[in-house]
Design a protein around this motif. Structure first.
Motif, PDB file in Angstrom:
ATOM      1  N   ALA A  44       0.829  -1.203   0.000  1.00 24.08           N
ATOM      2  CA  ALA A  44       0.000   0.000   0.000  1.00 24.08           C
ATOM      3  C   ALA A  44       0.871   1.265   0.000  1.00 24.08           C
ATOM      4  CB  ALA A  44      -0.919   0.001   1.219  1.00 24.08           C
ATOM      5  N   LYS A  45       1.958   1.241   0.787  1.00 23.29           N
ATOM      6  CA  LYS A  45       2.851   2.397   0.822  1.00 23.29           C
ATOM      7  C   LYS A  45       3.508   2.625  -0.533  1.00 23.29           C
ATOM      8  CE  LYS A  45       7.039   4.263   2.967  1.00 23.29           C
ATOM      9  NZ  LYS A  45       8.131   4.049   3.946  1.00 23.29           N
ATOM     10  N   LEU A  46       3.974   1.544  -1.159  1.00 21.22           N
ATOM     11  CA  LEU A  46       4.632   1.678  -2.454  1.00 21.22           C
ATOM     12  C   LEU A  46       3.651   2.130  -3.537  1.00 21.22           C
ATOM     13  CD1 LEU A  46       7.020  -1.403  -2.386  1.00 21.22           C
ATOM     14  CD2 LEU A  46       7.645   1.008  -2.264  1.00 21.22           C
ATOM     15  N   ARG A  47       2.413   1.646  -3.470  1.00 20.52           N
ATOM     16  CA  ARG A  47       1.418   2.111  -4.444  1.00 20.52           C
ATOM     17  C   ARG A  47       1.182   3.601  -4.310  1.00 20.52           C
ATOM     18  NH1 ARG A  47      -0.784  -3.034  -3.480  1.00 20.52           N
ATOM     19  NH2 ARG A  47      -2.041  -2.281  -1.721  1.00 20.52           N
ATOM     20  N   ARG A  48       1.153   4.073  -3.058  1.00 28.79           N
ATOM     21  CA  ARG A  48       0.947   5.515  -2.828  1.00 28.79           C
ATOM     22  C   ARG A  48       2.129   6.325  -3.341  1.00 28.79           C
ATOM     23  NH1 ARG A  48       2.884   8.772   0.932  1.00 28.79           N
ATOM     24  NH2 ARG A  48       3.579   7.061   2.267  1.00 28.79           N
ATOM     25  N   LEU A  49       3.351   5.865  -3.047  1.00 28.43           N
ATOM     26  CA  LEU A  49       4.538   6.597  -3.467  1.00 28.43           C
ATOM     27  C   LEU A  49       4.688   6.602  -4.983  1.00 28.43           C
ATOM     28  CD1 LEU A  49       7.092   5.433  -0.746  1.00 28.43           C
ATOM     29  CD2 LEU A  49       6.070   7.698  -0.972  1.00 28.43           C
ATOM     30  N   PHE A  50       4.454   5.452  -5.610  1.00 27.42           N
ATOM     31  CA  PHE A  50       4.573   5.385  -7.062  1.00 27.42           C
ATOM     32  C   PHE A  50       3.521   6.249  -7.748  1.00 27.42           C
ATOM     33  CE2 PHE A  50       7.248   1.566  -6.547  1.00 27.42           C
ATOM     34  CZ  PHE A  50       8.205   1.832  -7.507  1.00 27.42           C
ATOM     35  N   ALA A  51       2.358   6.370  -7.130  1.00 24.98           N
ATOM     36  CA  ALA A  51       1.295   7.192  -7.724  1.00 24.98           C
ATOM     37  C   ALA A  51       1.692   8.660  -7.790  1.00 24.98           C
ATOM     38  CB  ALA A  51       0.005   7.034  -6.925  1.00 24.98           C
ATOM     39  N   GLU A  52       2.661   9.067  -6.946  1.00 19.13           N
ATOM     40  CA  GLU A  52       3.111  10.453  -6.926  1.00 19.13           C
ATOM     41  C   GLU A  52       4.175  10.743  -7.970  1.00 19.13           C
ATOM     42  OE1 GLU A  52       4.579  11.168  -3.030  1.00 19.13           O
ATOM     43  OE2 GLU A  52       2.640  10.917  -2.031  1.00 19.13           O
ATOM     44  N   VAL A  53       4.752   9.684  -8.571  1.00 18.09           N
ATOM     45  CA  VAL A  53       5.874   9.856  -9.489  1.00 18.09           C
ATOM     46  C   VAL A  53       5.372   9.911 -10.924  1.00 18.09           C
ATOM     47  CG1 VAL A  53       8.033   8.881 -10.339  1.00 18.09           C
ATOM     48  CG2 VAL A  53       7.430   8.651  -7.916  1.00 18.09           C
ATOM     49  N   GLU A  54       5.671  10.991 -11.612  1.00 24.13           N
ATOM     50  CA  GLU A  54       5.289  11.134 -13.006  1.00 24.13           C
ATOM     51  C   GLU A  54       6.411  10.613 -13.901  1.00 24.13           C
ATOM     52  OE1 GLU A  54       2.468  12.064 -14.449  1.00 24.13           O
ATOM     53  OE2 GLU A  54       1.537  12.161 -12.470  1.00 24.13           O
ATOM     54  N   VAL A  55       6.116   9.582 -14.655  1.00 29.62           N
ATOM     55  CA  VAL A  55       7.050   9.046 -15.637  1.00 29.62           C
ATOM     56  C   VAL A  55       6.367   9.081 -16.993  1.00 29.62           C
ATOM     57  CG1 VAL A  55       8.247   7.566 -13.989  1.00 29.62           C
ATOM     58  CG2 VAL A  55       6.258   6.685 -15.213  1.00 29.62           C
ATOM     59  N   TYR A 100       9.159  -4.175 -13.831  1.00 30.17           N
ATOM     60  CA  TYR A 100       9.208  -4.966 -12.603  1.00 30.17           C
ATOM     61  C   TYR A 100       8.123  -4.520 -11.626  1.00 30.17           C
ATOM     62  CZ  TYR A 100      10.602  -6.422  -7.940  1.00 30.17           C
ATOM     63  OH  TYR A 100      10.581  -6.919  -6.669  1.00 30.17           O
ATOM     64  N   HIS A 101       8.051  -3.232 -11.376  1.00 34.15           N
ATOM     65  CA  HIS A 101       7.119  -2.726 -10.370  1.00 34.15           C
ATOM     66  C   HIS A 101       5.668  -2.759 -10.836  1.00 34.15           C
ATOM     67  CE1 HIS A 101      10.170  -1.588  -7.542  1.00 34.15           C
ATOM     68  NE2 HIS A 101      10.780  -0.812  -8.401  1.00 34.15           N
ATOM     69  N   GLU A 102       5.424  -2.542 -12.114  1.00 31.65           N
ATOM     70  CA  GLU A 102       4.049  -2.427 -12.612  1.00 31.65           C
ATOM     71  C   GLU A 102       3.531  -3.717 -13.243  1.00 31.65           C
ATOM     72  OE1 GLU A 102       1.620   1.193 -14.496  1.00 31.65           O
ATOM     73  OE2 GLU A 102       3.269   0.519 -15.761  1.00 31.65           O
ATOM     74  N   GLU A 103       4.415  -4.481 -13.880  1.00 32.88           N
ATOM     75  CA  GLU A 103       3.980  -5.678 -14.582  1.00 32.88           C
ATOM     76  C   GLU A 103       4.480  -6.970 -13.936  1.00 32.88           C
ATOM     77  OE1 GLU A 103       4.741  -5.428 -18.787  1.00 32.88           O
ATOM     78  OE2 GLU A 103       4.497  -3.260 -18.780  1.00 32.88           O
ATOM     79  N   GLY A 104       5.338  -6.856 -12.920  1.00 34.96           N
ATOM     80  CA  GLY A 104       5.837  -8.047 -12.245  1.00 34.96           C
ATOM     81  C   GLY A 104       6.826  -8.849 -13.072  1.00 34.96           C
ATOM     82  N   LEU A 105       7.517  -8.194 -14.017  1.00 36.52           N
ATOM     83  CA  LEU A 105       8.503  -8.875 -14.854  1.00 36.52           C
ATOM     84  C   LEU A 105       9.884  -8.760 -14.198  1.00 36.52           C
ATOM     85  CD1 LEU A 105       7.351  -7.682 -18.383  1.00 36.52           C
ATOM     86  CD2 LEU A 105       6.972  -9.907 -17.327  1.00 36.52           C
ATOM     87  N   ALA A 106      10.473  -9.895 -13.884  1.00 34.52           N
ATOM     88  CA  ALA A 106      11.750  -9.909 -13.168  1.00 34.52           C
ATOM     89  C   ALA A 106      12.880  -9.378 -14.044  1.00 34.52           C
ATOM     90  CB  ALA A 106      12.080 -11.332 -12.721  1.00 34.52           C
ATOM     91  N   PRO A 107      13.852  -8.673 -13.438  1.00 36.22           N
ATOM     92  CA  PRO A 107      15.015  -8.194 -14.197  1.00 36.22           C
ATOM     93  C   PRO A 107      15.918  -9.321 -14.666  1.00 36.22           C
ATOM     94  CG  PRO A 107      15.297  -7.739 -11.861  1.00 36.22           C
ATOM     95  CD  PRO A 107      13.890  -8.218 -12.030  1.00 36.22           C
ATOM     96  N   SER A 108      15.660 -10.534 -14.198  1.00 40.29           N
ATOM     97  CA  SER A 108      16.423 -11.696 -14.654  1.00 40.29           C
ATOM     98  C   SER A 108      15.753 -12.391 -15.835  1.00 40.29           C
ATOM     99  CB  SER A 108      16.582 -12.700 -13.501  1.00 40.29           C
ATOM    100  OG  SER A 108      15.309 -13.111 -13.008  1.00 40.29           O
TER     101      SER A 108
END
Length: 217
Positions: A44-55, A100-108
């Motif tokens: 929940a915290k990460l969803r809130r923080l990411f929602a504040e970041v404009e990319v 990774y963060h939005e689609e769950g695709l691993a960097p490996s």
């Protein structure tokens, strides 16, 4: 104000096989000793923080679903991207992190890396073959070996290390921001940093509303 950005390799799970993927939610549940409430609170915290970041394309919708994995292969491809240009490296890494963060695709995930490399025009025709060749492995290994000396306070990611020349004698004045923080925290740290370096006070309202790019994984 001229800004230079440097990405520093860091392995969150250095003992994990770089070719392996594990479920994100299960991994976090193990980290928090089976406490599902703590996992959900973190999400929940990460969803809130990411929602504040404009990319590019809008805010990132964080998910606990999908996979995580070692970022070793991604760091190696990022070194190749840096040979093209710093902007190319940044574009590659931001897309790896977004996926990774939005689609769950691993960097490996080699298919994931191949798509990102293709989008940046890196000229890797077969990611598995390129990885097995050992390309850029020495460069990443050297960066990982010297990181504790160059960045002694870095114990996890995200981690931001800021350095500006002193207004009087040019020596580097430094500050760090560990962990996922909101933009107001960055604004306060940067305002204090520039004041310590002898520059005019910064407008916190402008800093807090400015776009903040994320550090290397």
């Amino acid at each position: 104000l001229r800004v230079e950005k440097t990405w520093v390799p860091f392995l969150l799970m250095p003992g994990l096989d770089p070719n392996r993927k594990v479920l994100k939610r299960a991994s976090y549940l193990k980290k928090f000793r089976g406490d599902a409430g703590k996992v959900e609170a973190m999400g929940a915290k990460l969803r809130r923080l990411f929602a504040e970041v404009e990319v590019e394309g809008g805010a990132v919708a964080y998910t606990l679903e999908g996979h995580l994995g070692s970022s070793l292969h991604a760091h190696r491809v990022a070194e190749l991207a840096k040979d093209v240009s710093p902007e190319c490296q940044t574009r590659f890494l931001l897309e790896v992190m977004r996926r990774y963060h939005e689609e769950g695709l691993a960097p490996s995930d080699l298919e994931n890396l191949q798509e990102n490399a293709d989008a940046c025009g890196l000229g890797i025709t077969d990611m598995r073959e390129w990885i097995d060749s050992g390309a850029k492995l020495d460069e990443v290994a050297a960066a990982l070996a010297t990181r504790p000396t160059n960045f002694p306070l870095m114990s996890g990611v995200p981690f931001f290390h800021f350095s500006v020349p002193d207004a009087n004698d040019g020596t580097q004045v430094k500050a760090v921001v560990p962990g996922a923080q909101d933009t107001h925290t960055f604004a306060l740290v940067l305002a204090k940093l520039f004041r310590r370096a002898g520059y005019a006070p910064l407008d916190l309202s402008k800093l807090a509303s400015a776009h903040m790019a994320h550090s290397r994984v």
